[in-house]
Design a protein around this motif. Structure first.
Motif, PDB file in Angstrom:
ATOM      1  N   THR A 151       0.828  -1.208   0.000  1.00  0.00           N
ATOM      2  CA  THR A 151       0.000   0.000   0.000  1.00  0.00           C
ATOM      3  C   THR A 151       0.860   1.255   0.000  1.00  0.00           C
ATOM      4  OG1 THR A 151      -1.697  -1.188   1.259  1.00  0.00           O
ATOM      5  CG2 THR A 151      -1.883   1.206   1.170  1.00  0.00           C
ATOM      6  N   SER A 152       1.903   1.263   0.834  1.00  0.00           N
ATOM      7  CA  SER A 152       2.789   2.428   0.907  1.00  0.00           C
ATOM      8  C   SER A 152       3.545   2.634  -0.398  1.00  0.00           C
ATOM      9  CB  SER A 152       3.779   2.265   2.068  1.00  0.00           C
ATOM     10  OG  SER A 152       3.104   2.193   3.300  1.00  0.00           O
ATOM     11  N   LEU A 153       3.927   1.537  -1.047  1.00  0.00           N
ATOM     12  CA  LEU A 153       4.603   1.639  -2.345  1.00  0.00           C
ATOM     13  C   LEU A 153       3.692   2.300  -3.378  1.00  0.00           C
ATOM     14  CD1 LEU A 153       6.467  -1.793  -2.601  1.00  0.00           C
ATOM     15  CD2 LEU A 153       7.534   0.474  -2.650  1.00  0.00           C
ATOM     16  N   VAL A 154       2.432   1.909  -3.369  1.00  0.00           N
ATOM     17  CA  VAL A 154       1.461   2.507  -4.302  1.00  0.00           C
ATOM     18  C   VAL A 154       1.310   3.998  -4.016  1.00  0.00           C
ATOM     19  CG1 VAL A 154      -0.968   2.556  -4.992  1.00  0.00           C
ATOM     20  CG2 VAL A 154       0.199   0.369  -4.718  1.00  0.00           C
ATOM     21  N   LEU A 155       1.240   4.381  -2.729  1.00  0.00           N
ATOM     22  CA  LEU A 155       1.058   5.785  -2.363  1.00  0.00           C
ATOM     23  C   LEU A 155       2.280   6.629  -2.738  1.00  0.00           C
ATOM     24  CD1 LEU A 155      -0.650   5.247   1.105  1.00  0.00           C
ATOM     25  CD2 LEU A 155      -1.704   6.235  -0.932  1.00  0.00           C
ATOM     26  N   VAL A 156       3.488   6.082  -2.541  1.00  0.00           N
ATOM     27  CA  VAL A 156       4.695   6.802  -2.955  1.00  0.00           C
ATOM     28  C   VAL A 156       4.761   6.896  -4.480  1.00  0.00           C
ATOM     29  CG1 VAL A 156       7.227   6.756  -2.977  1.00  0.00           C
ATOM     30  CG2 VAL A 156       5.995   6.208  -0.879  1.00  0.00           C
ATOM     31  N   LEU A 183      13.244   5.507  -3.773  1.00  0.00           N
ATOM     32  CA  LEU A 183      13.554   4.385  -2.874  1.00  0.00           C
ATOM     33  C   LEU A 183      15.056   4.232  -2.696  1.00  0.00           C
ATOM     34  CD1 LEU A 183      10.976   1.719  -4.157  1.00  0.00           C
ATOM     35  CD2 LEU A 183      10.878   2.986  -2.011  1.00  0.00           C
ATOM     36  N   HIS A 184      15.797   4.351  -3.811  1.00  0.00           N
ATOM     37  CA  HIS A 184      17.253   4.179  -3.755  1.00  0.00           C
ATOM     38  C   HIS A 184      17.906   5.287  -2.941  1.00  0.00           C
ATOM     39  CE1 HIS A 184      21.456   4.243  -5.287  1.00  0.00           C
ATOM     40  NE2 HIS A 184      21.294   2.920  -5.298  1.00  0.00           N
ATOM     41  N   SER A 185      17.490   6.530  -3.183  1.00  0.00           N
ATOM     42  CA  SER A 185      18.109   7.658  -2.488  1.00  0.00           C
ATOM     43  C   SER A 185      17.734   7.698  -1.008  1.00  0.00           C
ATOM     44  CB  SER A 185      17.692   8.982  -3.160  1.00  0.00           C
ATOM     45  OG  SER A 185      16.288   9.132  -3.117  1.00  0.00           O
ATOM     46  N   THR A 186      16.536   7.195  -0.660  1.00  0.00           N
ATOM     47  CA  THR A 186      16.085   7.246   0.733  1.00  0.00           C
ATOM     48  C   THR A 186      16.578   6.070   1.553  1.00  0.00           C
ATOM     49  OG1 THR A 186      14.079   8.406   0.041  1.00  0.00           O
ATOM     50  CG2 THR A 186      14.064   7.439   2.246  1.00  0.00           C
ATOM     51  N   ILE A 187      16.561   4.875   0.944  1.00  0.00           N
ATOM     52  CA  ILE A 187      16.858   3.658   1.701  1.00  0.00           C
ATOM     53  C   ILE A 187      18.308   3.208   1.531  1.00  0.00           C
ATOM     54  CG2 ILE A 187      16.245   1.218   2.000  1.00  0.00           C
ATOM     55  CD1 ILE A 187      13.403   1.961   1.094  1.00  0.00           C
ATOM     56  N   VAL A 188      18.774   3.136   0.282  1.00  0.00           N
ATOM     57  CA  VAL A 188      20.116   2.604   0.009  1.00  0.00           C
ATOM     58  C   VAL A 188      21.203   3.633   0.295  1.00  0.00           C
ATOM     59  CG1 VAL A 188      21.624   1.591  -1.749  1.00  0.00           C
ATOM     60  CG2 VAL A 188      19.172   1.051  -1.741  1.00  0.00           C
ATOM     61  N   LYS A 189      20.994   4.879  -0.111  1.00  0.00           N
ATOM     62  CA  LYS A 189      22.014   5.908   0.040  1.00  0.00           C
ATOM     63  C   LYS A 189      22.097   6.485   1.454  1.00  0.00           C
ATOM     64  CE  LYS A 189      22.555   7.561  -4.708  1.00  0.00           C
ATOM     65  NZ  LYS A 189      22.524   8.763  -5.588  1.00  0.00           N
ATOM     66  N   ASP A 225      13.336  15.197   6.314  1.00  0.00           N
ATOM     67  CA  ASP A 225      12.335  15.590   5.319  1.00  0.00           C
ATOM     68  C   ASP A 225      11.957  14.379   4.459  1.00  0.00           C
ATOM     69  OD1 ASP A 225      10.638  17.090   3.781  1.00  0.00           O
ATOM     70  OD2 ASP A 225      12.223  17.896   2.488  1.00  0.00           O
ATOM     71  N   ILE A 226      11.294  13.418   5.080  1.00  0.00           N
ATOM     72  CA  ILE A 226      10.869  12.189   4.398  1.00  0.00           C
ATOM     73  C   ILE A 226       9.386  11.991   4.676  1.00  0.00           C
ATOM     74  CG2 ILE A 226      11.175   9.682   4.238  1.00  0.00           C
ATOM     75  CD1 ILE A 226      14.043  10.058   5.169  1.00  0.00           C
ATOM     76  N   SER A 227       8.633  11.664   3.633  1.00  0.00           N
ATOM     77  CA  SER A 227       7.185  11.515   3.798  1.00  0.00           C
ATOM     78  C   SER A 227       6.858  10.329   4.695  1.00  0.00           C
ATOM     79  CB  SER A 227       6.509  11.333   2.430  1.00  0.00           C
ATOM     80  OG  SER A 227       6.742  10.024   1.925  1.00  0.00           O
ATOM     81  N   ILE A 228       5.685  10.383   5.303  1.00  0.00           N
ATOM     82  CA  ILE A 228       5.264   9.314   6.203  1.00  0.00           C
ATOM     83  C   ILE A 228       5.102   7.993   5.459  1.00  0.00           C
ATOM     84  CG2 ILE A 228       2.788   9.822   5.923  1.00  0.00           C
ATOM     85  CD1 ILE A 228       2.488   9.064   8.912  1.00  0.00           C
ATOM     86  N   ILE A 287       7.333   2.492   4.276  1.00  0.00           N
ATOM     87  CA  ILE A 287       8.030   1.507   3.430  1.00  0.00           C
ATOM     88  C   ILE A 287       9.268   1.002   4.166  1.00  0.00           C
ATOM     89  CG2 ILE A 287       9.390   1.220   1.317  1.00  0.00           C
ATOM     90  CD1 ILE A 287       7.433   3.091  -0.082  1.00  0.00           C
ATOM     91  N   GLN A 288      10.035   1.929   4.739  1.00  0.00           N
ATOM     92  CA  GLN A 288      11.216   1.527   5.510  1.00  0.00           C
ATOM     93  C   GLN A 288      10.822   0.613   6.674  1.00  0.00           C
ATOM     94  OE1 GLN A 288      12.649   5.593   6.342  1.00  0.00           O
ATOM     95  NE2 GLN A 288      14.577   5.011   5.342  1.00  0.00           N
ATOM     96  N   LEU A 289       9.772   0.994   7.393  1.00  0.00           N
ATOM     97  CA  LEU A 289       9.308   0.189   8.524  1.00  0.00           C
ATOM     98  C   LEU A 289       8.949  -1.223   8.096  1.00  0.00           C
ATOM     99  CD1 LEU A 289       7.023   2.573  10.647  1.00  0.00           C
ATOM    100  CD2 LEU A 289       9.058   1.375  11.438  1.00  0.00           C
ATOM    101  N   SER A 290       8.144  -1.331   7.042  1.00  0.00           N
ATOM    102  CA  SER A 290       7.674  -2.647   6.612  1.00  0.00           C
ATOM    103  C   SER A 290       8.816  -3.505   6.057  1.00  0.00           C
ATOM    104  CB  SER A 290       6.570  -2.498   5.552  1.00  0.00           C
ATOM    105  OG  SER A 290       5.434  -1.876   6.116  1.00  0.00           O
ATOM    106  N   LEU A 291       9.706  -2.889   5.280  1.00  0.00           N
ATOM    107  CA  LEU A 291      10.837  -3.636   4.725  1.00  0.00           C
ATOM    108  C   LEU A 291      11.699  -4.243   5.825  1.00  0.00           C
ATOM    109  CD1 LEU A 291      12.142  -1.493   1.716  1.00  0.00           C
ATOM    110  CD2 LEU A 291      11.255  -3.833   1.625  1.00  0.00           C
ATOM    111  N   LEU A 292      11.929  -3.463   6.876  1.00  0.00           N
ATOM    112  CA  LEU A 292      12.764  -3.948   7.960  1.00  0.00           C
ATOM    113  C   LEU A 292      11.979  -4.820   8.939  1.00  0.00           C
ATOM    114  CD1 LEU A 292      14.749  -0.653   8.575  1.00  0.00           C
ATOM    115  CD2 LEU A 292      15.623  -2.751   7.564  1.00  0.00           C
ATOM    116  N   SER A 293      10.653  -4.645   8.985  1.00  0.00           N
ATOM    117  CA  SER A 293       9.827  -5.470   9.874  1.00  0.00           C
ATOM    118  C   SER A 293       9.694  -6.895   9.364  1.00  0.00           C
ATOM    119  CB  SER A 293       8.429  -4.854  10.021  1.00  0.00           C
ATOM    120  OG  SER A 293       8.467  -3.628  10.701  1.00  0.00           O
TER     121      SER A 293
END
Length: 350
Positions: free
Chosen positions: A56-61, A76-82, A212-215, A220-226
């Motif tokens: 759901t979060s992926l669709v919203l982003v 996703l790459h700039s927020t999570i990987v970088k 400065d990251i959207s909720i 997405i970060q929460l679910s990926l790591l959860s």
């Protein structure tokens, strides 16, 4: 006039949504854990809820990024990987939320829906304590009084349900065909969930304010790591059953509905809660408690006692008292004064 009417409609929509989400989820979890038939594995349901949140979060982003897969991939790459350090910090609430959701299923298995709904309001206390410790938030004296009333109310409800004299409220706990009930285990699980909810919520709030990251990207970060934590929990707690019966053992339409309700509920509330003030949120929680009590009487043979009613009333009153902001009320009163009144007050002060 039209914008004011639209804002009013959004507030009432928020009220209805929050009320139904609070009440229906507790009732649904209780029914899922006490109904006859093959019992699903709650640890797998928690994992599937995280999968639904992630999708759901992926669709919203994706929608936020202009419906562009390239821009979604870049975001996703700039927020999570970088930003590995920032991503690793999310591991803390990710792990805590997985534990919390598993504890909520344990609590729903051993507490009736009404008691579960009242007891889980202790998350207000834990959230307030961690807000003072972590965010250095200052509470009003009325809020401290509300927290004391909350603890007394929950304790009263628990004592009402653990009365050793064999009242109807105690006898109804174990119905034919239901699994064995352990009220102490249910209360301990709810208390643990409240503690984890308070800490994880404040930790997550601090992270939201600090970047400065959207909720939705945070979700997405929460679910990926959860998901890794959730899968480990599955195989540690239920590895033998999963191996013998399968990951989706005991699943049917109702379990999938419960998973969607649990996953979507938090996302929906995150959207609508900004339109509701503290008073409306208090109404929503209070109505949810009342709905749970009434529904439990018909669905689970719950017997309402005077002691339970008094405790629940204390909890409801504490919710309203905690949400009351005397400074906001004073400001609102000043705004309502007409210019002549303001001039008169200033003249009196001079």
């Amino acid at each position: 006039m039209a914008p004011k009417s639209a804002s009013s409609n959004l507030k009432y929509l928020s009220l209805v949504t929050l009320t139904l989400q609070n009440a229906i989820l507790g009732l649904s979890m209780r029914y899922a854990r006490t109904r006859p038939g093959a019992m699903f594995l709650s640890s797998t349901a928690v994992v599937m809820a995280e999968v639904v949140k992630l999708l759901t979060s992926l669709v919203l982003v994706f929608m936020e990024e202009g419906k562009s897969l390239h821009r979604l991939h870049h975001a996703l790459h700039s927020t999570i990987v970088k930003q590995p350090i920032d991503t690793l910090k999310i591991c803390v609430p990710s792990f805590l939320y997985i534990l919390q959701n598993n504890l909520l299923y344990v609590s729903a298995s051993h507490l009736d829906a009404a008691t579960y709904q009242v007891t889980y309001q202790l998350k207000i206390l834990t959230t307030a304590v961690f807000a003072v410790i972590i965010l250095r938030k200052q509470l009003f004296p009325t809020q401290w009084a509300a927290l004391v009333a909350l603890v007394v109310g929950v304790a009263t409800v628990q004592l009402a349900q653990t009365d050793s004299s064999g009242t109807a409220a105690s006898r109804q706990q174990h119905m034919p065909g239901e699994p064995d009930q352990n009220r102490l285990l249910g209360f301990s699980a709810a208390l643990g969930a409240c503690f984890l909810s308070g800490f994880a919520g404040i930790y997550f709030e601090k992270m939201l304010k600090g970047a400065d990251i959207s909720i939705w990207m945070r979700n997405i970060q929460l679910s990926l790591l959860s998901l890794p934590f959730g899968l480990v929990t599955c195989f540690v707690n239920d590895g033998i059953k999963i191996t013998s019966d399968g990951f989706f053992y005991g699943y049917d339409g109702f379990i999938w509905y419960l998973i969607l309700l649990q996953a979507g509920g938090g996302l929906i509330v995150a959207v609508v809660v900004k339109y509701a003030d503290n008073i409306l949120k208090g109404f929503a929680t209070s109505l949810a408690i009342i709905i749970s009590c009434v529904a439990s009487m018909y669905l689970f043979d719950f017997n309402l006692t005077m002691q339970f009613t008094f405790g629940a009333a204390l909890v409801i009153a504490s919710i309203f008292l905690y949400g009351y902001d005397p400074n906001a009320a004073a400001k609102q009163k000043i705004v309502k004064l007409n210019p002549e009144s303001v001039e008169r007050l200033l003249a009196e002060k001079v």
